[in-house]
Write an enzyme that holds these catalytic residues in place. Sequence first.
Site, PDB file in Angstrom:
ATOM      1  N   SER A  75       0.836  -1.201   0.000  1.00 25.89           N
ATOM      2  CA  SER A  75       0.000   0.000   0.000  1.00 25.89           C
ATOM      3  C   SER A  75       0.870   1.250   0.000  1.00 25.89           C
ATOM      4  O   SER A  75       1.979   1.246   0.550  1.00 25.89           O
ATOM      5  CB  SER A  75      -0.884   0.009   1.247  1.00 25.89           C
ATOM      6  OG  SER A  75      -1.495   1.265   1.436  1.00 25.89           O
ATOM      7  N   TYR A 102      -2.213  -0.321  10.029  1.00 21.65           N
ATOM      8  CA  TYR A 102      -2.421  -0.865   8.679  1.00 21.65           C
ATOM      9  C   TYR A 102      -1.142  -0.725   7.857  1.00 21.65           C
ATOM     10  O   TYR A 102      -0.661  -1.675   7.238  1.00 21.65           O
ATOM     11  CB  TYR A 102      -3.582  -0.143   7.995  1.00 21.65           C
ATOM     12  CG  TYR A 102      -3.714  -0.477   6.528  1.00 21.65           C
ATOM     13  CD1 TYR A 102      -4.108  -1.755   6.115  1.00 21.65           C
ATOM     14  CD2 TYR A 102      -3.437   0.476   5.544  1.00 21.65           C
ATOM     15  CE1 TYR A 102      -4.213  -2.072   4.770  1.00 21.65           C
ATOM     16  CE2 TYR A 102      -3.539   0.172   4.202  1.00 21.65           C
ATOM     17  CZ  TYR A 102      -3.932  -1.100   3.823  1.00 21.65           C
ATOM     18  OH  TYR A 102      -4.033  -1.409   2.484  1.00 21.65           O
TER      19      TYR A 102
END
Length: 335
Positions: free
Chosen positions: A127, A152
């Site tokens: 990501s 995350y």
Amino acid sequence: MRVLVTGAAGFIGSHLSERLLARGDEVLGYDNLNAYYDPALKEARLARLMPQDGFSFVRASLEDRAALEAAFDDFKPQRVVNLAAQAGVRYSLENPHAYIDSNIVGFLNILEACRHRGIEHLVYASSSSVYGANRKLPFAVEDSVDHPVSLYAASKKANELMAHTYSHLFGLPTTGLRFFTVYGPWGRPDMALFLFTKKILAGEPIDVFNHGHHTRDFTYVDDIVEGVIRTLDRVPGPDPAYDPLAPTPASSLAPYRVYNIGNHQPVQLLRYIEVLENCLGRKAEKRLLPMQPGDVPDTEADVEALRRDTGYSPATPIETGVRRFVEWYRAFYDV
């Protein structure tokens, strides 16, 4: 090829599965259809895949090691694309355990299954969040990513480190893909475009964080899928140019690569909203709010490594992508 796609009922996973099937690959979809967002949307994505020749499906979690290994043994994939993960930056502040279970334990199970079955190539979703507190733009795969600002992001950075270890120790070819703010038809309801569209059509105000001033490298889903396929087809080997005395995070003496996949054209959030208003034919009532914890002010992808190695870089403008999303949304929800 026989390709196992985890997260196949997800936003990117369902689009990718369709593309792979269209070119003649066999696909085993693997997804737990969890309730992080409306499972009915996941079921609807899956319903489009199920009738297609060459597609089969297993409903299970990455954390369920026995189910995952059984899927590998029954299907015997040649290559694997791991898109299943606990997504979302803001949710990681509320439920951190979900990120460790899915993104760390689950990813270890993927690596082990690939290692013991001689998988030709593992491609996995990282990501743009890994860039965290970095402020040098554009973000390049050669940059350090040691300052995550959400769990995350930390879990995705951990995936890259875990993958490198398996590439180094066991010769497993791995490619990590740092996706930048993906949007488009069949998108996730927890993301800005979906939330804004729903609220504007309902006549409700939208929450605009950082007063709409932050910029994002919004990347259309078809461009993401093209990048996944280009990298899936290109099995990495050791980087002959790698210098251990001046190491880069992007490659290795092991069969390991990391790429950004982004539109490399950052757009201010207020402009994104303006394009959406034009597509909907309605004005938004904006609630301007400060930046949220875990968010970053700006993102922009340097895609030179992707362009160099695959000859591809995303190019769909937001005017086109947002219009296609709105057309899908209106048809799917009949509004």
